[in-house]
Write a protein that holds these residues in place. Structure first.
Motif, PDB file in Angstrom:
ATOM      1  N   ALA A   1      56.167  50.031  24.453  1.00 35.65           N
ATOM      2  CA  ALA A   1      55.051  50.989  24.495  1.00 35.65           C
ATOM      3  C   ALA A   1      55.261  52.027  25.591  1.00 35.65           C
ATOM      4  N   ASP A   2      55.715  51.596  26.754  1.00 35.01           N
ATOM      5  CA  ASP A   2      55.949  52.514  27.873  1.00 35.01           C
ATOM      6  C   ASP A   2      57.086  53.480  27.562  1.00 35.01           C
ATOM      7  N   SER A   3      58.124  52.988  26.903  1.00 37.49           N
ATOM      8  CA  SER A   3      59.261  53.845  26.554  1.00 37.49           C
ATOM      9  C   SER A   3      58.854  54.916  25.545  1.00 37.49           C
ATOM     10  N   ILE A   4      58.033  54.535  24.573  1.00 37.00           N
ATOM     11  CA  ILE A   4      57.537  55.502  23.590  1.00 37.00           C
ATOM     12  C   ILE A   4      56.746  56.601  24.299  1.00 37.00           C
ATOM     13  N   ASP A   5      55.835  56.190  25.186  1.00 41.39           N
ATOM     14  CA  ASP A   5      55.002  57.174  25.873  1.00 41.39           C
ATOM     15  C   ASP A   5      55.839  58.054  26.795  1.00 41.39           C
ATOM     16  N   ALA A   6      56.850  57.466  27.442  1.00 48.47           N
ATOM     17  CA  ALA A   6      57.714  58.253  28.337  1.00 48.47           C
ATOM     18  C   ALA A   6      58.457  59.336  27.563  1.00 48.47           C
ATOM     19  N   MET A   7      58.910  58.996  26.354  1.00 43.50           N
ATOM     20  CA  MET A   7      59.642  59.989  25.560  1.00 43.50           C
ATOM     21  C   MET A   7      58.724  61.101  25.053  1.00 43.50           C
ATOM     22  N   PHE A   8      57.525  60.751  24.644  1.00 45.78           N
ATOM     23  CA  PHE A   8      56.598  61.739  24.103  1.00 45.78           C
ATOM     24  C   PHE A   8      55.937  62.595  25.189  1.00 45.78           C
ATOM     25  N   SER A   9      56.010  62.178  26.448  1.00 49.94           N
ATOM     26  CA  SER A   9      55.258  62.829  27.518  1.00 49.94           C
ATOM     27  C   SER A   9      56.136  63.738  28.377  1.00 49.94           C
ATOM     28  N   LYS A  10      55.524  64.822  28.822  1.00 47.12           N
ATOM     29  CA  LYS A  10      56.185  65.715  29.774  1.00 47.12           C
ATOM     30  C   LYS A  10      56.118  65.090  31.157  1.00 47.12           C
ATOM     31  N   ARG A  11      57.216  65.175  31.904  1.00 46.75           N
ATOM     32  CA  ARG A  11      57.294  64.644  33.258  1.00 46.75           C
ATOM     33  C   ARG A  11      57.767  65.759  34.194  1.00 46.75           C
ATOM     34  N   PRO A  12      57.615  65.571  35.517  1.00 46.79           N
ATOM     35  CA  PRO A  12      58.090  66.615  36.437  1.00 46.79           C
ATOM     36  C   PRO A  12      59.576  66.917  36.274  1.00 46.79           C
ATOM     37  N   TYR A  13      60.326  65.943  35.767  1.00 45.10           N
ATOM     38  CA  TYR A  13      61.773  66.096  35.667  1.00 45.10           C
ATOM     39  C   TYR A  13      62.271  66.276  34.241  1.00 45.10           C
ATOM     40  N   LYS A  14      61.362  66.375  33.226  1.00 47.68           N
ATOM     41  CA  LYS A  14      61.812  66.545  31.844  1.00 47.68           C
ATOM     42  C   LYS A  14      60.681  67.063  30.962  1.00 47.68           C
ATOM     43  N   GLU A  15      61.050  67.639  29.818  1.00 43.21           N
ATOM     44  CA  GLU A  15      60.094  68.060  28.820  1.00 43.21           C
ATOM     45  C   GLU A  15      59.796  66.914  27.850  1.00 43.21           C
ATOM     46  N   ALA A  16      58.690  67.006  27.138  1.00 38.32           N
ATOM     47  CA  ALA A  16      58.369  66.006  26.116  1.00 38.32           C
ATOM     48  C   ALA A  16      59.378  66.096  24.974  1.00 38.32           C
ATOM     49  N   LYS A  17      59.723  64.961  24.384  1.00 41.91           N
ATOM     50  CA  LYS A  17      60.692  64.909  23.297  1.00 41.91           C
ATOM     51  C   LYS A  17      59.996  65.084  21.939  1.00 41.91           C
ATOM     52  N   GLU A  18      60.761  65.610  20.970  1.00 38.67           N
ATOM     53  CA  GLU A  18      60.249  65.782  19.618  1.00 38.67           C
ATOM     54  C   GLU A  18      60.151  64.429  18.910  1.00 38.67           C
ATOM     55  N   GLU A  19      59.302  64.400  17.883  1.00 38.23           N
ATOM     56  CA  GLU A  19      59.097  63.168  17.120  1.00 38.23           C
ATOM     57  C   GLU A  19      60.403  62.609  16.559  1.00 38.23           C
ATOM     58  N   SER A  20      61.258  63.472  16.024  1.00 36.33           N
ATOM     59  CA  SER A  20      62.512  63.019  15.428  1.00 36.33           C
ATOM     60  C   SER A  20      63.406  62.343  16.463  1.00 36.33           C
ATOM     61  N   PHE A  21      63.428  62.898  17.667  1.00 32.34           N
ATOM     62  CA  PHE A  21      64.233  62.319  18.742  1.00 32.34           C
ATOM     63  C   PHE A  21      63.732  60.916  19.094  1.00 32.34           C
TER      64      PHE A  21
ATOM     65  N   ASN B   1      54.187  51.577  11.417  1.00 33.21           N
ATOM     66  CA  ASN B   1      52.854  52.120  11.704  1.00 33.21           C
ATOM     67  C   ASN B   1      52.974  53.447  12.463  1.00 33.21           C
ATOM     68  N   TRP B   2      53.948  54.243  12.074  1.00 31.55           N
ATOM     69  CA  TRP B   2      54.299  55.440  12.823  1.00 31.55           C
ATOM     70  C   TRP B   2      53.159  56.454  12.905  1.00 31.55           C
ATOM     71  N   GLU B   3      52.399  56.618  11.835  1.00 32.50           N
ATOM     72  CA  GLU B   3      51.313  57.592  11.851  1.00 32.50           C
ATOM     73  C   GLU B   3      50.270  57.238  12.910  1.00 32.50           C
ATOM     74  N   PHE B   4      50.008  55.941  13.079  1.00 28.77           N
ATOM     75  CA  PHE B   4      49.061  55.520  14.113  1.00 28.77           C
ATOM     76  C   PHE B   4      49.625  55.815  15.497  1.00 28.77           C
ATOM     77  N   ILE B   5      50.880  55.471  15.721  1.00 27.95           N
ATOM     78  CA  ILE B   5      51.523  55.726  17.024  1.00 27.95           C
ATOM     79  C   ILE B   5      51.518  57.218  17.331  1.00 27.95           C
ATOM     80  N   LYS B   6      51.871  58.016  16.333  1.00 23.93           N
ATOM     81  CA  LYS B   6      51.980  59.471  16.526  1.00 23.93           C
ATOM     82  C   LYS B   6      50.619  60.103  16.824  1.00 23.93           C
TER      83      LYS B   6
END
Length: 345
Positions: free
Chosen positions: A291-311, A335-340
């Motif tokens: 769950a944390d890894s999913i949120d980290a990829m989808f979220s913008k951080r001071p050191y990176k931009e948010a990743k696209e869904e496909s990525f 259950n991707w639609e719920f996560i997204k």
């Protein structure tokens, strides 16, 4: 009643911290050394003491030891330079409850003070309830339910504050912890866990990175790749988190301790701190890791931009059976639609 007693020998630092405490709305007093702090506490008991360690006349460690020996209930937070492990150890043995690194980040200081005061309020209420248990038995059932609910809500307010402190240096702290909590609970439910387990995972998930309190900002928010030395220091946050959460009798904090310590283990056994493999890793830690890894990829951080869904989907598939439990990845992708839905603008 005084909320905070500031004990600091340097006049400039003391004046600056007094100004900040005033702006934060706290009722405070200040003294320049440990001896005067001890004399102050003999007359009046503040809720919290901000105690410098190195001071003339009487240092902060000696003052802490004397204040605790009096049986006073004041929370003592030590002000110390980073890396002074010997002083921190001595302060802990003397009875210090927490520490803040110098130079002081006033946002972090405010959050830590608020958390400590909430904790003190909770434990005082708990102690009062135990002391007056016989009287409580005479109250009607509705009143007891109201008091129980208030105590319960206060506990989780404290947990939420702790979670915010752990990642205070991120701008989206509250939203991040809430998303990780909800996604973790959903995965646990879809995995077939009972409602108690789902509840415990949801409540403990926000505390997975509580150990980041002990990691320097220069490492935590570094925009580039960490050096080997910096990475090794970063990894210490799981041990710090375990130590902070250990020793509790509550199911939530016991679960949070497991999650904090094991959420960087990998399915293939190459993670840390114990290099556990597969189902050797506690299921609650495997769930929060994903769950944390999913949120980290989808979220913008001071050191990176948010990743696209496909990525994000490609990364989940690429790391299935290496970093992540393959069954949990299948649940997420099914259950991707719920996560997204958590990441729609």
């Amino acid at each position: 009643m005084i909320d905070i007693l500031l004990v600091e020998d340097d006049p400039f630092t003391r004046k600056m911290m007094e100004d900040m405490l005033k702006l934060m709305g706290f009722n405070y007093a200040s003294v320049p050394n440990g001896k005067e702090a001890v004399e102050f506490v003999k007359k009046e008991e503040p809720v919290l003491i901000l105690m410098d360690i190195s001071m003339p006349v009487m240092n902060g460690i000696e003052a802490t030891r004397e204040i605790k020996a009096m049986g006073r209930g004041s929370i003592i937070i030590m002000l110390t330079a980073f890396g002074d492990e010997k002083a921190m150890s001595e302060a802990a043995n003397a009875g210090a409850d927490d520490f803040i690194l110098k130079p002081v980040d006033f946002n972090i200081m405010k959050s830590r003070i608020e958390t400590a005061i909430i904790a003190e309020k909770f434990f005082e209420q708990k102690k009062s309830m135990l002391k007056n248990f016989e009287e409580l038995k005479e109250l009607n059932e509705k009143k007891i339910e109201e008091l129980t609910e208030e105590n319960f809500n206060l506990t989780f307010e404290l947990l939420q504050k702790l979670a915010i402190v752990s990642e205070f240096r991120d701008q989206e702290t509250y939203e991040h912890t809430q998303r990780v909590s909800e996604i973790s609970g959903f995965i646990a439910k879809e995995y077939g866990k009972d409602m108690e387990f789902v509840f415990l995972v949801k409540r403990s998930a926000p505390l997975h990175d509580i150990g980041k309190i002990g990691i320097r900002d220069s490492i935590l928010l570094k925009p580039g790749k960490l050096t080997e030395e910096e990475y090794n220091e970063m990894k210490k946050h799981v041990e710090i988190g375990k130590n902070i959460l250990s020793g509790s009798n509550t199911k939530v904090l016991k679960t949070a301790e497991v999650v904090a310590y094991y959420h960087h283990e990998r399915w293939d056994g190459t993670g840390y701190p114990e290099r556990l493999k597969g189902t050797e890793i506690p299921i609650e830690a495997r769930i929060v890791c994903l769950a944390d890894s999913i949120d980290a990829m989808f979220s913008k951080r001071p050191y990176k931009e948010a990743k696209e869904e496909s990525f994000v989907k490609e990364e989940l598939l690429r790391n299935k059976s290496t970093q992540f439990d393959p069954d949990l990845v299948d649940i997420v992708l099914s259950n991707w639609e719920f996560i997204k839905s958590f990441y729609r603008k």
